[in-house]
Scaffold this motif. Structure first.
Motif, mmCIF file in Angstrom:
data_model
loop_
_atom_site.group_PDB
_atom_site.id
_atom_site.type_symbol
_atom_site.label_atom_id
_atom_site.label_comp_id
_atom_site.label_asym_id
_atom_site.label_seq_id
_atom_site.Cartn_x
_atom_site.Cartn_y
_atom_site.Cartn_z
ATOM 1 N N GLU A 1 5.400 11.161 5.927
ATOM 2 C CA GLU A 1 6.486 10.791 5.018
ATOM 3 C C GLU A 1 6.113 10.975 3.540
ATOM 4 N N LYS A 2 4.933 10.472 3.158
ATOM 5 C CA LYS A 2 4.540 10.516 1.746
ATOM 6 C C LYS A 2 4.139 11.903 1.273
ATOM 7 N N THR A 3 3.862 12.798 2.239
ATOM 8 C CA THR A 3 3.358 14.115 1.879
ATOM 9 C C THR A 3 4.463 15.041 1.412
ATOM 10 N N ARG A 4 5.708 14.666 1.753
ATOM 11 C CA ARG A 4 6.832 15.556 1.448
ATOM 12 C C ARG A 4 6.952 15.866 -0.038
ATOM 13 N N VAL A 5 6.695 14.880 -0.865
ATOM 14 C CA VAL A 5 6.812 15.089 -2.306
ATOM 15 C C VAL A 5 5.778 16.121 -2.793
ATOM 16 N N LEU B 1 0.813 -1.231 0.000
ATOM 17 C CA LEU B 1 0.000 0.000 0.000
ATOM 18 C C LEU B 1 0.845 1.279 0.000
ATOM 19 N N THR B 2 1.749 1.382 0.986
ATOM 20 C CA THR B 2 2.503 2.618 1.175
ATOM 21 C C THR B 2 3.370 2.925 -0.040
ATOM 22 N N ARG B 3 4.057 1.880 -0.502
ATOM 23 C CA ARG B 3 4.990 2.130 -1.612
ATOM 24 C C ARG B 3 4.238 2.426 -2.906
ATOM 25 N N THR B 4 3.088 1.794 -3.096
ATOM 26 C CA THR B 4 2.310 2.055 -4.314
ATOM 27 C C THR B 4 1.752 3.475 -4.301
ATOM 28 N N GLU B 5 1.211 3.876 -3.148
ATOM 29 C CA GLU B 5 0.669 5.230 -3.063
ATOM 30 C C GLU B 5 1.785 6.267 -3.212
ATOM 31 N N ARG B 6 2.932 5.985 -2.600
ATOM 32 C CA ARG B 6 4.046 6.933 -2.708
ATOM 33 C C ARG B 6 4.441 7.120 -4.169
ATOM 34 N N ALA B 7 4.494 6.020 -4.922
ATOM 35 C CA ALA B 7 4.863 6.115 -6.341
ATOM 36 C C ALA B 7 3.839 6.951 -7.111
ATOM 37 N N ILE B 8 2.567 6.769 -6.806
ATOM 38 C CA ILE B 8 1.526 7.570 -7.480
ATOM 39 C C ILE B 8 1.736 9.053 -7.180
ATOM 40 N N LEU B 9 2.002 9.358 -5.914
ATOM 41 C CA LEU B 9 2.198 10.761 -5.531
ATOM 42 C C LEU B 9 3.454 11.325 -6.184
ATOM 43 N N GLU B 10 4.507 10.508 -6.234
ATOM 44 C CA GLU B 10 5.751 10.979 -6.850
ATOM 45 C C GLU B 10 5.569 11.279 -8.326
ATOM 46 N N HIS B 11 4.893 10.373 -9.028
ATOM 47 C CA HIS B 11 4.731 10.554 -10.471
ATOM 48 C C HIS B 11 3.815 11.715 -10.832
ATOM 49 N N ASN B 12 2.911 12.061 -9.929
ATOM 50 C CA ASN B 12 1.874 13.027 -10.300
ATOM 51 C C ASN B 12 1.829 14.264 -9.421
ATOM 52 N N ALA B 13 2.893 14.450 -8.615
ATOM 53 C CA ALA B 13 2.857 15.519 -7.613
ATOM 54 C C ALA B 13 2.531 16.893 -8.204
#
Ligand code: AVJ
Length: 329
Positions: free
Chosen positions: A93-97, A57-69
């Motif tokens: 953690e994930k919000t930083r991007v 979950l965490t890593r998948t959501e992080r990747a989505i946020l990174e790609h589309n920030a």
């Protein structure tokens, strides 16, 4: 099972914990509410879970946020300055991007971190302010599930509420609808809500995510009993309970339970209460609802948000959905 009116041992116990444990373990079937996971040890175990190979979950959501920030913040801001408000921020953690993406469009960002327990946040606050110049972190110690008060934004500013990590998956559908409506009431038309939810996928992948090989999730689940032993003077024998994770297809949710391997009686001295367990009887500790494409937009619409956009990963395992507060209320 008897629930004595006056405790034989008087302990300084948190009233909320006490009340929910009495209700939960007094019910049939027995339950314990998932927010009880997050004492200090439990929060640490959860951070470990987010790094497990099985917990996608965490890593998948992080990747989505990174790609589309940059797209996400551009869409949310619509030319106006953004303020972030994260619900259940944890370590953020994930919000930083997203913060960094916002800072490419504005030179300062106010980040309001809402959480019931600010311990993880205190650490995050210092780190974020040091590592991402331009961000000011405000800690709002509030239980957003029970209604909460946010300041109005200044004119020319727009709020982006972040409700990510599939946190909403812990709630029954009616409860999550109620929470989203409460969030909507705090917002002005034009403000946005970014919702991150886990998607239904093949059962074995979901089962592994909630029953990892290293046993971290089992320890996380059993930590509830450790907590009850400590805070309510309980005598749960951890070896007599097993971690169980199962997929409930009818309800579209993962469930976690603690199963009593034998017939036994457990004592919670703080309540002078003896609780009987049958062999195989379980305490239901968590639901994690999984959604299908279109569900996020429907939930947002129901709560008074117009559906702006959705982003997902190549496998469609996780969805991040942006809704904009409409003029309806
Ligand atoms: C933090 C509620 C999203 O349901 O996946 C992790 C908690 N439970 N492993 C989830 C959890 C078991 C997590 N949420």
């Amino acid at each position: 099972m008897s629930l004595a009116a006056s405790p034989a041992v008087s302990l300084p116990i948190d009233e909320q914990v006490a009340r929910s444990v009495r209700t939960g373990l007094g019910s049939k079937p027995k339950t314990l509410t998932p927010w009880l996971f997050y004492d200090e040890a439990g929060s640490e175990l959860f951070e470990q879970i987010t790094e497990l190979p099985e917990y996608y979950l965490t890593r998948t959501e992080r990747a989505i946020l990174e790609h589309n920030a940059s797209e996400i913040v551009a869409e949310a801001g619509g030319g106006k300055r953004l303020r972030f408000t994260e619900l259940g921020a944890g370590s953020a953690e994930k919000t930083r991007v997203l913060m960094k993406a916002a800072l490419e469009r504005q030179n300062k960002l106010l980040f309001e971190a809402v959480d019931v327990s600010p311990t993880a946040l205190l650490v995050a606050q210092a780190r974020i302010e040091r590592e991402i110049p331009g961000v000011k972190v405000d800690l709002l110690e509030m239980d957003y599930t029970n209604g909460f008060g946010l300041d109005r934004c200044t004119p020319g500013e727009r709020r982006l509420v972040l409700y990510i990590g599939s946190s909403i998956g812990n709630f029954e559908p009616e409860e999550s609808a109620r929470i989203l409506r409460k969030v909507r009431k705090q917002l002005a038309p034009g403000d946005c809500l970014l919702l991150g939810i886990d998607q239904v996928k093949d059962e074995s992948t979901m089962l592994a995510a909630y029953d990892d090989a290293a046993g971290v999730t089992a320890a996380f689940n059993k930590n509830m009993l450790v907590r009850l032993n400590r805070e309510l003077a309980g005598d749960f024998d951890l070896d007599q309970f097993s971690h169980r994770a199962l997929w409930n297809d009818t309800m579209s949710r993962m469930e976690m339970h603690l199963e009593s391997s034998v017939e036994q009686r457990v004592r919670l001295a703080a309540f002078d209460w003896e609780i009987d367990f049958g062999a195989g009887e379980t305490i239901h500790t968590e639901n994690s609802y999984k959604f299908r494409s279109g569900d996020a937009a429907a939930m947002l619409a129901e709560a008074g948000f117009a559906h702006a956009r959705s982003w997902t990963d190549e496998r469609g395992w996780f969805e991040v959905c942006l809704g904009r507060a409409d003029d309806s209320q």
